[in-house]
Design a protein around this motif. Sequence first.
Motif, PDB file in Angstrom:
ATOM      1  N   VAL A 182       0.839  -1.212   0.000  1.00  0.00           N
ATOM      2  CA  VAL A 182       0.000   0.000   0.000  1.00  0.00           C
ATOM      3  C   VAL A 182       0.865   1.249   0.000  1.00  0.00           C
ATOM      4  CG1 VAL A 182      -1.665   1.334   1.357  1.00  0.00           C
ATOM      5  CG2 VAL A 182      -1.984  -1.135   1.063  1.00  0.00           C
ATOM      6  N   LEU A 183       1.941   1.240   0.783  1.00  0.00           N
ATOM      7  CA  LEU A 183       2.833   2.397   0.814  1.00  0.00           C
ATOM      8  C   LEU A 183       3.456   2.648  -0.562  1.00  0.00           C
ATOM      9  CD1 LEU A 183       4.727   2.031   4.215  1.00  0.00           C
ATOM     10  CD2 LEU A 183       3.157   3.869   3.547  1.00  0.00           C
ATOM     11  N   ILE A 184       3.863   1.573  -1.235  1.00  0.00           N
ATOM     12  CA  ILE A 184       4.471   1.733  -2.559  1.00  0.00           C
ATOM     13  C   ILE A 184       3.457   2.274  -3.555  1.00  0.00           C
ATOM     14  CG2 ILE A 184       5.564   0.513  -4.483  1.00  0.00           C
ATOM     15  CD1 ILE A 184       6.722  -1.434  -2.385  1.00  0.00           C
ATOM     16  N   VAL A 238      21.232   1.924  -5.946  1.00  0.00           N
ATOM     17  CA  VAL A 238      22.119   2.630  -5.010  1.00  0.00           C
ATOM     18  C   VAL A 238      21.350   3.068  -3.765  1.00  0.00           C
ATOM     19  CG1 VAL A 238      23.645   4.614  -4.710  1.00  0.00           C
ATOM     20  CG2 VAL A 238      23.627   3.383  -6.883  1.00  0.00           C
ATOM     21  N   ASP A 239      20.099   3.539  -3.942  1.00  0.00           N
ATOM     22  CA  ASP A 239      19.278   3.916  -2.786  1.00  0.00           C
ATOM     23  C   ASP A 239      19.072   2.725  -1.852  1.00  0.00           C
ATOM     24  OD1 ASP A 239      19.033   6.412  -3.866  1.00  0.00           O
ATOM     25  OD2 ASP A 239      16.909   6.262  -4.372  1.00  0.00           O
ATOM     26  N   GLY A 240      18.755   1.564  -2.451  1.00  0.00           N
ATOM     27  CA  GLY A 240      18.515   0.382  -1.635  1.00  0.00           C
ATOM     28  C   GLY A 240      19.743  -0.038  -0.852  1.00  0.00           C
ATOM     29  N   LEU A 241      20.900  -0.077  -1.528  1.00  0.00           N
ATOM     30  CA  LEU A 241      22.147  -0.448  -0.849  1.00  0.00           C
ATOM     31  C   LEU A 241      22.530   0.576   0.203  1.00  0.00           C
ATOM     32  CD1 LEU A 241      24.204  -1.657  -3.959  1.00  0.00           C
ATOM     33  CD2 LEU A 241      23.097  -3.092  -2.224  1.00  0.00           C
ATOM     34  N   GLY A 242      22.382   1.857  -0.147  1.00  0.00           N
ATOM     35  CA  GLY A 242      22.749   2.915   0.794  1.00  0.00           C
ATOM     36  C   GLY A 242      21.869   2.935   2.023  1.00  0.00           C
ATOM     37  N   ALA A 243      20.562   2.767   1.836  1.00  0.00           N
ATOM     38  CA  ALA A 243      19.635   2.783   2.970  1.00  0.00           C
ATOM     39  C   ALA A 243      19.905   1.618   3.910  1.00  0.00           C
ATOM     40  CB  ALA A 243      18.193   2.736   2.463  1.00  0.00           C
ATOM     41  N   ARG A 244      20.334   0.481   3.347  1.00  0.00           N
ATOM     42  CA  ARG A 244      20.624  -0.686   4.183  1.00  0.00           C
ATOM     43  C   ARG A 244      21.908  -0.485   4.994  1.00  0.00           C
ATOM     44  NH1 ARG A 244      18.891  -5.639   0.032  1.00  0.00           N
ATOM     45  NH2 ARG A 244      16.752  -4.877  -0.283  1.00  0.00           N
ATOM     46  N   VAL A 280      12.416   4.707  -0.509  1.00  0.00           N
ATOM     47  CA  VAL A 280      13.699   4.366   0.120  1.00  0.00           C
ATOM     48  C   VAL A 280      13.468   3.437   1.302  1.00  0.00           C
ATOM     49  CG1 VAL A 280      15.645   5.289   1.423  1.00  0.00           C
ATOM     50  CG2 VAL A 280      14.947   6.400  -0.686  1.00  0.00           C
ATOM     51  N   TYR A 281      12.424   3.708   2.082  1.00  0.00           N
ATOM     52  CA  TYR A 281      12.085   2.806   3.189  1.00  0.00           C
ATOM     53  C   TYR A 281      11.758   1.407   2.669  1.00  0.00           C
ATOM     54  CZ  TYR A 281       9.393   0.585   6.879  1.00  0.00           C
ATOM     55  OH  TYR A 281       8.929  -0.314   7.797  1.00  0.00           O
ATOM     56  N   ALA A 282      10.940   1.344   1.612  1.00  0.00           N
ATOM     57  CA  ALA A 282      10.549   0.051   1.056  1.00  0.00           C
ATOM     58  C   ALA A 282      11.756  -0.707   0.499  1.00  0.00           C
ATOM     59  CB  ALA A 282       9.497   0.243  -0.033  1.00  0.00           C
ATOM     60  N   LEU A 283      12.669   0.008  -0.157  1.00  0.00           N
ATOM     61  CA  LEU A 283      13.858  -0.633  -0.717  1.00  0.00           C
ATOM     62  C   LEU A 283      14.741  -1.249   0.361  1.00  0.00           C
ATOM     63  CD1 LEU A 283      14.864   2.009  -3.411  1.00  0.00           C
ATOM     64  CD2 LEU A 283      14.099  -0.324  -3.874  1.00  0.00           C
ATOM     65  N   ALA A 284      14.682  -0.671   1.554  1.00  0.00           N
ATOM     66  CA  ALA A 284      15.520  -1.164   2.641  1.00  0.00           C
ATOM     67  C   ALA A 284      14.943  -2.406   3.310  1.00  0.00           C
ATOM     68  CB  ALA A 284      15.726  -0.064   3.684  1.00  0.00           C
ATOM     69  N   VAL A 285      13.640  -2.638   3.166  1.00  0.00           N
ATOM     70  CA  VAL A 285      13.010  -3.741   3.903  1.00  0.00           C
ATOM     71  C   VAL A 285      12.380  -4.794   3.000  1.00  0.00           C
ATOM     72  CG1 VAL A 285      12.550  -2.258   5.890  1.00  0.00           C
ATOM     73  CG2 VAL A 285      10.805  -2.495   4.116  1.00  0.00           C
ATOM     74  N   ALA A 286      12.373  -4.579   1.674  1.00  0.00           N
ATOM     75  CA  ALA A 286      11.733  -5.515   0.745  1.00  0.00           C
ATOM     76  C   ALA A 286      12.635  -5.721  -0.460  1.00  0.00           C
ATOM     77  CB  ALA A 286      10.366  -4.979   0.316  1.00  0.00           C
ATOM     78  N   PRO A 287      12.439  -6.804  -1.238  1.00  0.00           N
ATOM     79  CA  PRO A 287      13.262  -7.053  -2.419  1.00  0.00           C
ATOM     80  C   PRO A 287      13.220  -5.900  -3.420  1.00  0.00           C
ATOM     81  CG  PRO A 287      12.013  -9.010  -1.863  1.00  0.00           C
ATOM     82  CD  PRO A 287      11.497  -7.910  -0.977  1.00  0.00           C
ATOM     83  N   MET A 288      14.401  -5.471  -3.878  1.00  0.00           N
ATOM     84  CA  MET A 288      14.481  -4.295  -4.752  1.00  0.00           C
ATOM     85  C   MET A 288      13.673  -4.470  -6.036  1.00  0.00           C
ATOM     86  SD  MET A 288      18.476  -3.157  -4.521  1.00  0.00           S
ATOM     87  CE  MET A 288      19.351  -3.115  -2.972  1.00  0.00           C
ATOM     88  N   GLY A 289      13.787  -5.650  -6.666  1.00  0.00           N
ATOM     89  CA  GLY A 289      13.086  -5.863  -7.920  1.00  0.00           C
ATOM     90  C   GLY A 289      11.591  -5.759  -7.768  1.00  0.00           C
ATOM     91  N   MET A 290      11.047  -6.312  -6.680  1.00  0.00           N
ATOM     92  CA  MET A 290       9.610  -6.251  -6.450  1.00  0.00           C
ATOM     93  C   MET A 290       9.161  -4.835  -6.123  1.00  0.00           C
ATOM     94  SD  MET A 290       8.879  -9.806  -4.373  1.00  0.00           S
ATOM     95  CE  MET A 290       7.098  -9.521  -4.378  1.00  0.00           C
ATOM     96  N   VAL A 291       9.960  -4.119  -5.327  1.00  0.00           N
ATOM     97  CA  VAL A 291       9.633  -2.720  -5.022  1.00  0.00           C
ATOM     98  C   VAL A 291       9.593  -1.895  -6.304  1.00  0.00           C
ATOM     99  CG1 VAL A 291      10.449  -0.609  -3.893  1.00  0.00           C
ATOM    100  CG2 VAL A 291      10.536  -2.794  -2.677  1.00  0.00           C
ATOM    101  N   SER A 292      10.616  -2.066  -7.144  1.00  0.00           N
ATOM    102  CA  SER A 292      10.664  -1.319  -8.389  1.00  0.00           C
ATOM    103  C   SER A 292       9.477  -1.669  -9.284  1.00  0.00           C
ATOM    104  CB  SER A 292      11.974  -1.615  -9.132  1.00  0.00           C
ATOM    105  OG  SER A 292      12.007  -0.933 -10.370  1.00  0.00           O
TER     106      SER A 292
END
Length: 281
Positions: A7-9, A161-167, A225-237
């Motif tokens: 829902v957030l995405i 890069v956002d996903g890696l950086g946020a993690r 950025v929050y979603a990328l840090a807690v969920a799979p990047m491909g699915m978030v995208s």
Amino acid sequence: MSIEITVLILLAAALHAGWNALIKISGDRIAVMAVVTLAGSMLSLLALPFVDSPDIASLPLLALTILIHTGYHFFLPIAYDHGDLGQVYPIARGAAPILVTLGALIFAGEQISQMALIGVLCLAVGVMALAFDGRKPGRINPRAVFFALATGVCIAAYTIVDGLGARQAGSILGFAVWLTIGDGILTFLIALLWKRREIVVVVKTNVLTGFAGGAMQVSAYWIIVYALAVAPMGMVSGLRETSVLFAALISTFVLKEGFGVWRFLSASLVTFGLIISRSKT
């Protein structure tokens, strides 16, 4: 991926389509983008006291993503100078999911299920197909395609890069806030050297639009950025690219660009991809 993250995405996707529409319709597009990103930076500064600073280990990735976001902020309005929202937006967004999934696999060792991968592929094909409306063969400007694809490459790059950086940052929201401060200020300073007169006009006539766009822009960034840090990047995208559905509605009902059978079928494919990408099998 939980329903709350989904829902957030989707909310971020709607906000993203909204501020893109403002860039398209509100005057000189680079000048409007500069004002929107500066407004986003100002709003981010208000949030700064309430978030933790990102860990020093994430600062190189933070600097890199600020540069990539800044490039994106220029490629996108230039693409809109040459093409419709209903064409440029799907090309730019459609290139990203596959690139992000591959990048996440290569650089983060991230795996997703076969069904989720099929969903990402459906999303990518659907949003790309939205750009090539069969009712208007010959209407696509090569420059629009080039700059839209360049925008898509930037999207894929900064998503990874956002996903890696946020993690690495320790503080997810801290990373997002610093990002929106940095890219907004850098975008504005570069644009000021190029479009000083046009920026003055935008500030005098569309400053409220700029702040509305800035609020939508940074809110969408922070959520993603929050979603990328807690969920799979491909699915978030992939889920993020449902912003194309919102852009299609804006294109149809606000900009009057039309929504024929081709776009209906493409949008249906995007919806199918959304459902499949959330599959756990």
